[in-house]
Design a protein around this motif. Structure first.
Motif, PDB file in Angstrom:
ATOM      1  N   ARG A 120       0.893  -1.229  -0.052  1.00 51.30           N
ATOM      2  CA  ARG A 120       0.034   0.024   0.004  1.00 51.30           C
ATOM      3  C   ARG A 120       0.844   1.300  -0.195  1.00 51.30           C
ATOM      4  O   ARG A 120       0.468   2.099  -0.628  1.00 51.30           O
ATOM      5  CB  ARG A 120      -0.929   0.075   1.226  1.00 51.30           C
ATOM      6  CG  ARG A 120      -2.117  -1.145   1.222  1.00 51.30           C
ATOM      7  CD  ARG A 120      -2.843  -1.294   2.377  1.00 51.30           C
ATOM      8  NE  ARG A 120      -1.960  -1.716   3.574  1.00 51.30           N
ATOM      9  CZ  ARG A 120      -2.465  -2.473   4.664  1.00 51.30           C
ATOM     10  NH1 ARG A 120      -3.853  -2.289   4.634  1.00 51.30           N
ATOM     11  NH2 ARG A 120      -1.572  -2.841   5.389  1.00 51.30           N
ATOM     12  N   THR A 121       2.033   1.235   0.516  1.00 55.93           N
ATOM     13  CA  THR A 121       3.064   2.189   0.535  1.00 55.93           C
ATOM     14  C   THR A 121       3.415   2.453  -0.993  1.00 55.93           C
ATOM     15  O   THR A 121       3.518   4.106  -1.458  1.00 55.93           O
ATOM     16  CB  THR A 121       4.185   1.804   1.389  1.00 55.93           C
ATOM     17  OG1 THR A 121       3.854   1.647   2.824  1.00 55.93           O
ATOM     18  CG2 THR A 121       5.369   3.073   1.391  1.00 55.93           C
ATOM     19  N   VAL A 138      -8.828   5.239   0.223  1.00 53.73           N
ATOM     20  CA  VAL A 138      -8.383   4.184  -0.829  1.00 53.73           C
ATOM     21  C   VAL A 138      -8.078   3.078  -0.207  1.00 53.73           C
ATOM     22  O   VAL A 138      -8.491   1.575  -0.604  1.00 53.73           O
ATOM     23  CB  VAL A 138      -7.074   4.723  -1.777  1.00 53.73           C
ATOM     24  CG1 VAL A 138      -6.303   3.731  -2.422  1.00 53.73           C
ATOM     25  CG2 VAL A 138      -7.257   6.036  -2.382  1.00 53.73           C
ATOM     26  N   PHE A 139      -7.461   3.114   0.965  1.00 54.12           N
ATOM     27  CA  PHE A 139      -7.165   1.794   2.020  1.00 54.12           C
ATOM     28  C   PHE A 139      -7.613   2.073   3.241  1.00 54.12           C
ATOM     29  O   PHE A 139      -7.083   2.591   4.359  1.00 54.12           O
ATOM     30  CB  PHE A 139      -5.629   1.652   1.959  1.00 54.12           C
ATOM     31  CG  PHE A 139      -4.933   1.441   0.898  1.00 54.12           C
ATOM     32  CD1 PHE A 139      -4.990   0.308   0.023  1.00 54.12           C
ATOM     33  CD2 PHE A 139      -3.963   2.424   0.089  1.00 54.12           C
ATOM     34  CE1 PHE A 139      -4.460  -0.005  -1.147  1.00 54.12           C
ATOM     35  CE2 PHE A 139      -3.173   2.084  -0.833  1.00 54.12           C
ATOM     36  CZ  PHE A 139      -3.532   1.061  -1.629  1.00 54.12           C
ATOM     37  N   PRO A 140      -8.900   1.810   3.518  1.00 54.08           N
ATOM     38  CA  PRO A 140      -9.686   1.935   4.916  1.00 54.08           C
ATOM     39  C   PRO A 140      -8.937   1.231   5.904  1.00 54.08           C
ATOM     40  O   PRO A 140      -8.399   0.066   5.671  1.00 54.08           O
ATOM     41  CB  PRO A 140     -10.997   1.384   4.538  1.00 54.08           C
ATOM     42  CG  PRO A 140     -11.296   1.499   3.168  1.00 54.08           C
ATOM     43  CD  PRO A 140      -9.912   0.948   2.601  1.00 54.08           C
ATOM     44  N   GLY A 141      -8.703   1.907   6.793  1.00 57.40           N
ATOM     45  CA  GLY A 141      -8.006   1.432   8.315  1.00 57.40           C
ATOM     46  C   GLY A 141      -6.355   1.386   8.140  1.00 57.40           C
ATOM     47  O   GLY A 141      -6.198   1.025   9.037  1.00 57.40           O
ATOM     48  N   TRP A 142      -5.886   1.805   7.046  1.00 52.46           N
ATOM     49  CA  TRP A 142      -4.457   1.895   6.883  1.00 52.46           C
ATOM     50  C   TRP A 142      -4.036   3.404   7.250  1.00 52.46           C
ATOM     51  O   TRP A 142      -4.296   4.169   6.443  1.00 52.46           O
ATOM     52  CB  TRP A 142      -3.954   1.371   5.601  1.00 52.46           C
ATOM     53  CG  TRP A 142      -2.695   1.070   5.225  1.00 52.46           C
ATOM     54  CD1 TRP A 142      -1.757   0.363   6.046  1.00 52.46           C
ATOM     55  CD2 TRP A 142      -1.760   2.268   4.383  1.00 52.46           C
ATOM     56  NE1 TRP A 142      -0.604   0.773   5.646  1.00 52.46           N
ATOM     57  CE2 TRP A 142      -0.507   1.658   4.416  1.00 52.46           C
ATOM     58  CE3 TRP A 142      -2.256   3.205   3.530  1.00 52.46           C
ATOM     59  CZ2 TRP A 142       0.477   2.192   3.728  1.00 52.46           C
ATOM     60  CZ3 TRP A 142      -1.123   3.668   2.741  1.00 52.46           C
ATOM     61  CH2 TRP A 142       0.020   3.226   2.906  1.00 52.46           C
ATOM     62  N   THR A 143      -2.736   3.274   7.832  1.00 52.53           N
ATOM     63  CA  THR A 143      -2.312   4.560   7.990  1.00 52.53           C
ATOM     64  C   THR A 143      -0.978   4.816   7.157  1.00 52.53           C
ATOM     65  O   THR A 143       0.022   3.824   7.208  1.00 52.53           O
ATOM     66  CB  THR A 143      -1.683   5.012   9.547  1.00 52.53           C
ATOM     67  OG1 THR A 143      -3.145   4.874  10.351  1.00 52.53           O
ATOM     68  CG2 THR A 143      -1.126   6.355   9.631  1.00 52.53           C
TER      69      THR A 143
END
Length: 152
Positions: A120-121, A138-143
């Protein structure tokens, strides 16, 4: 892209990578797939010509391969893999991310490369380059983590 119809993002899927035997180095099932794949990327790059200045291509796989060859001259499903990224804005010619090492204690479960970069990075950096402001959508729950810096 060449038709200037406003295309901003596209995906393509190329199957046939689930090889476990007779993969080969210069010849074999995997070698053949890689030859086809690299030829397609080269043809795409050449076909776009000057338009490649505004294009980023990110390749990825849904699974890695084991580090060691199995008894049938292939590899089995593994943990980590790599992305190949090309295009005009790409700061190429180097490896981004950290090399995990191949010593037994550095391998995931003693058999696979360890993951050092969340996929995802990689995609988040491209999305932000395109102007997508909120990675949470775009990526729920991801920081997001610090960008790799592969785009200039």
């Amino acid at each position: 892209i060449k038709g200037n119809v406003g295309l901003e993002m596209a995906f393509a899927d190329l199957g046939g990578w689930d090889t476990h035997s007779a993969q080969g180095s210069g010849r074999g099932r995997l070698a053949g797939r890689l030859t086809e794949f690299s030829g397609a990327l080269a043809a795409f790059y050449q076909d776009l010509g000057d338009k490649m200045a505004d294009v980023v291509v990110i390749t990825m796989t849904e699974f890695g391969r084991t580090f060691k060859e199995n008894g049938s001259g292939g590899t089995d499903h593994g943990h980590a893999s790599c992305n190949f990224i090309l295009g005009g804005p790409v700061r190429g010619g180097k490896v981004y991310g950290q090399w995990p090492g191949l010593a037994p204690e550095q391998l995931n479960e003693g058999r696979d490369l360890a993951v050092t970069t969340d996929f995802r990075t990689v995609f988040a950096e491209a999305a932000q380059y395109l102007g997508v402001p909120d990675m949470g959508r775009v990526f729920p729950g991801w920081t997001p983590t610090r960008p790799l810096g592969y785009l200039g």
